[in-house]
Design a protein around this motif. Structure first.
Motif, PDB file in Angstrom:
ATOM      1  N   ALA A 122       0.834  -1.209   0.000  1.00 37.17           N
ATOM      2  CA  ALA A 122       0.000   0.000   0.000  1.00 37.17           C
ATOM      3  C   ALA A 122       0.864   1.253   0.000  1.00 37.17           C
ATOM      4  O   ALA A 122       1.916   1.311   0.643  1.00 37.17           O
ATOM      5  N   ARG A 123       0.378   2.255  -0.705  1.00 37.99           N
ATOM      6  CA  ARG A 123       1.001   3.582  -0.705  1.00 37.99           C
ATOM      7  C   ARG A 123       0.598   4.298   0.578  1.00 37.99           C
ATOM      8  O   ARG A 123      -0.593   4.345   0.911  1.00 37.99           O
ATOM      9  N   VAL A 124       1.582   4.822   1.302  1.00 35.99           N
ATOM     10  CA  VAL A 124       1.318   5.508   2.566  1.00 35.99           C
ATOM     11  C   VAL A 124       2.055   6.840   2.618  1.00 35.99           C
ATOM     12  O   VAL A 124       3.012   7.067   1.883  1.00 35.99           O
ATOM     13  N   ILE A 125       1.583   7.695   3.514  1.00 33.40           N
ATOM     14  CA  ILE A 125       2.239   8.970   3.781  1.00 33.40           C
ATOM     15  C   ILE A 125       2.757   8.946   5.204  1.00 33.40           C
ATOM     16  O   ILE A 125       2.042   8.553   6.131  1.00 33.40           O
ATOM     17  N   VAL A 126       3.999   9.356   5.373  1.00 37.73           N
ATOM     18  CA  VAL A 126       4.600   9.475   6.694  1.00 37.73           C
ATOM     19  C   VAL A 126       4.339  10.891   7.194  1.00 37.73           C
ATOM     20  O   VAL A 126       4.471  11.863   6.448  1.00 37.73           O
ATOM     21  N   ILE A 127       3.947  10.992   8.450  1.00 42.24           N
ATOM     22  CA  ILE A 127       3.605  12.268   9.077  1.00 42.24           C
ATOM     23  C   ILE A 127       4.662  12.618  10.123  1.00 42.24           C
ATOM     24  O   ILE A 127       5.178  11.749  10.814  1.00 42.24           O
ATOM     25  N   GLU A 128       4.925  13.913  10.225  1.00 42.59           N
ATOM     26  CA  GLU A 128       5.858  14.419  11.231  1.00 42.59           C
ATOM     27  C   GLU A 128       5.286  15.718  11.779  1.00 42.59           C
ATOM     28  O   GLU A 128       4.689  16.489  11.022  1.00 42.59           O
ATOM     29  N   ASP A 129       5.450  15.947  13.069  1.00 42.81           N
ATOM     30  CA  ASP A 129       4.986  17.227  13.599  1.00 42.81           C
ATOM     31  C   ASP A 129       6.003  18.320  13.284  1.00 42.81           C
ATOM     32  O   ASP A 129       5.684  19.297  12.629  1.00 42.81           O
ATOM     33  N   VAL A 130       7.237  18.146  13.739  1.00 42.14           N
ATOM     34  CA  VAL A 130       8.294  19.122  13.485  1.00 42.14           C
ATOM     35  C   VAL A 130       9.502  18.394  12.897  1.00 42.14           C
ATOM     36  O   VAL A 130       9.973  17.411  13.464  1.00 42.14           O
ATOM     37  N   VAL A 131      10.000  18.886  11.774  1.00 45.40           N
ATOM     38  CA  VAL A 131      11.181  18.304  11.126  1.00 45.40           C
ATOM     39  C   VAL A 131      12.388  19.173  11.453  1.00 45.40           C
ATOM     40  O   VAL A 131      12.380  20.374  11.203  1.00 45.40           O
ATOM     41  N   THR A 132      13.412  18.550  12.033  1.00 41.70           N
ATOM     42  CA  THR A 132      14.691  19.232  12.267  1.00 41.70           C
ATOM     43  C   THR A 132      15.737  18.547  11.402  1.00 41.70           C
ATOM     44  O   THR A 132      16.044  19.010  10.315  1.00 41.70           O
ATOM     45  N   THR A 133      16.234  17.409  11.853  1.00 43.55           N
ATOM     46  CA  THR A 133      17.200  16.639  11.055  1.00 43.55           C
ATOM     47  C   THR A 133      16.506  15.587  10.199  1.00 43.55           C
ATOM     48  O   THR A 133      17.136  14.991   9.326  1.00 43.55           O
ATOM     49  N   GLY A 134      15.243  15.338  10.491  1.00 40.83           N
ATOM     50  CA  GLY A 134      14.491  14.317   9.766  1.00 40.83           C
ATOM     51  C   GLY A 134      14.573  12.943  10.396  1.00 40.83           C
ATOM     52  O   GLY A 134      14.030  11.979   9.854  1.00 40.83           O
ATOM     53  N   GLY A 135      15.222  12.827  11.544  1.00 41.90           N
ATOM     54  CA  GLY A 135      15.462  11.528  12.168  1.00 41.90           C
ATOM     55  C   GLY A 135      14.213  10.697  12.411  1.00 41.90           C
ATOM     56  O   GLY A 135      14.172   9.511  12.091  1.00 41.90           O
ATOM     57  N   SER A 136      13.172  11.303  12.966  1.00 42.21           N
ATOM     58  CA  SER A 136      11.944  10.552  13.258  1.00 42.21           C
ATOM     59  C   SER A 136      11.263  10.096  11.969  1.00 42.21           C
ATOM     60  O   SER A 136      10.810   8.955  11.864  1.00 42.21           O
ATOM     61  N   ALA A 137      11.179  10.981  11.006  1.00 44.43           N
ATOM     62  CA  ALA A 137      10.559  10.620   9.728  1.00 44.43           C
ATOM     63  C   ALA A 137      11.366   9.525   9.033  1.00 44.43           C
ATOM     64  O   ALA A 137      10.791   8.596   8.458  1.00 44.43           O
ATOM     65  N   LEU A 138      12.683   9.603   9.102  1.00 44.45           N
ATOM     66  CA  LEU A 138      13.528   8.582   8.471  1.00 44.45           C
ATOM     67  C   LEU A 138      13.324   7.213   9.114  1.00 44.45           C
ATOM     68  O   LEU A 138      13.269   6.197   8.423  1.00 44.45           O
ATOM     69  N   LYS A 139      13.174   7.185  10.447  1.00 44.00           N
ATOM     70  CA  LYS A 139      12.899   5.922  11.131  1.00 44.00           C
ATOM     71  C   LYS A 139      11.552   5.364  10.685  1.00 44.00           C
ATOM     72  O   LYS A 139      11.413   4.163  10.449  1.00 44.00           O
ATOM     73  N   ALA A 140      10.554   6.238  10.579  1.00 46.57           N
ATOM     74  CA  ALA A 140       9.227   5.788  10.147  1.00 46.57           C
ATOM     75  C   ALA A 140       9.262   5.293   8.701  1.00 46.57           C
ATOM     76  O   ALA A 140       8.647   4.268   8.378  1.00 46.57           O
ATOM     77  N   ILE A 141       9.962   5.981   7.840  1.00 46.67           N
ATOM     78  CA  ILE A 141      10.088   5.566   6.437  1.00 46.67           C
ATOM     79  C   ILE A 141      10.747   4.198   6.357  1.00 46.67           C
ATOM     80  O   ILE A 141      10.265   3.296   5.659  1.00 46.67           O
ATOM     81  N   GLU A 142      11.839   4.030   7.090  1.00 43.34           N
ATOM     82  CA  GLU A 142      12.544   2.744   7.096  1.00 43.34           C
ATOM     83  C   GLU A 142      11.639   1.624   7.602  1.00 43.34           C
ATOM     84  O   GLU A 142      11.552   0.553   7.000  1.00 43.34           O
ATOM     85  N   ARG A 143      10.944   1.871   8.706  1.00 42.63           N
ATOM     86  CA  ARG A 143      10.078   0.840   9.280  1.00 42.63           C
ATOM     87  C   ARG A 143       8.929   0.517   8.331  1.00 42.63           C
ATOM     88  O   ARG A 143       8.554  -0.638   8.171  1.00 42.63           O
ATOM     89  N   CYS A 144       8.364   1.520   7.672  1.00 39.12           N
ATOM     90  CA  CYS A 144       7.303   1.268   6.677  1.00 39.12           C
ATOM     91  C   CYS A 144       7.817   0.357   5.573  1.00 39.12           C
ATOM     92  O   CYS A 144       7.137  -0.600   5.175  1.00 39.12           O
ATOM     93  N   ARG A 145       9.008   0.636   5.095  1.00 39.88           N
ATOM     94  CA  ARG A 145       9.560  -0.185   4.008  1.00 39.88           C
ATOM     95  C   ARG A 145       9.802  -1.618   4.462  1.00 39.88           C
ATOM     96  O   ARG A 145       9.522  -2.557   3.719  1.00 39.88           O
ATOM     97  N   VAL A 146      10.303  -1.795   5.671  1.00 33.31           N
ATOM     98  CA  VAL A 146      10.502  -3.138   6.213  1.00 33.31           C
ATOM     99  C   VAL A 146       9.160  -3.867   6.309  1.00 33.31           C
ATOM    100  O   VAL A 146       9.073  -5.071   6.065  1.00 33.31           O
TER     101      VAL A 146
END
Length: 186
Positions: A122-146
């Motif tokens: 399924a196609r999904v969108i990752v959500i973030e409240d505040v982006v600084t370095t992108g660390g949280s979004a990157l973890k979510a993206i990686e976990r989604c792909r796994v």
């Protein structure tokens, strides 16, 4: 209400409830002279409605329509909930999911909650409240792909303009933010 009116009101709430000028250590470990705690806004009834309407407009622009929306707990949770609720009320359901910071310690040991209605591929969108370095979004993206989900975009409430966009987009996931640091500090 119009998108412009909703956007202006959400910014007013974020400035009033969520923004502070003070020294803080961010989740990234970086020191900053300002802080935006979006949960102070997204957990209010009005903030929840505004976030749902504004981000659903962004979700609708991503075609074909996605099946799920979520991110790393806890900042993404109320945002994903707001979009899911609004999407259902608008007749275009997009289900929410939650990415844990570590696997569930009992039962199924899941990393991602809410998968029952979001199939593999399924196609999904990752959500973030505040982006600084992108660390949280990157973890979510990686976990989604796994988990065999396909992140097609990342939506954020605030981009601090400190390299997160570049890090996220380097993973092939475009980032759209409703606001940037310039909306808080001219």
């Amino acid at each position: 209400m119009t998108v412009e009116t909703d956007r202006a009101r959400l910014l007013e709430l974020l400035r009033t409830l969520s923004f502070e000028r003070r020294k803080v250590i961010l989740a990234s470990g970086k020191e900053s002279d300002f802080y935006v705690d979006c949960k102070r806004t997204t957990l209010t009834a009005e903030g929840h409605v505004l976030v749902g309407r504004l981000l659903l407009e962004r979700v609708r622009a991503i075609r074909p329509l996605v099946r799920g929306i979520g991110g790393l707990t806890l900042g993404a949770d109320p945002i994903a909930s707001a979009v899911a609720l609004t999407s259902f009320l608008e007749g275009e359901p997009v289900d929410a999911f939650v990415v844990r910071k570590e696997p569930k310690g009992h039962g199924t040991g899941q990393w991602v909650e809410g998968r029952r209605t979001i199939p593999d591929g399924a196609r999904v969108i990752v959500i973030e409240d505040v982006v600084t370095t992108g660390g949280s979004a990157l973890k979510a993206i990686e976990r989604c792909r796994v988990e065999k989900l396909v992140p097609v975009a990342c939506l954020a409430l605030v981009d601090r303009l400190e390299g997160g966009r570049e890090a996220i987009e380097a993973q092939g996931v475009p980032l759209q933010a409703l606001f940037t640091r310039r909306d808080f500090i001219p």
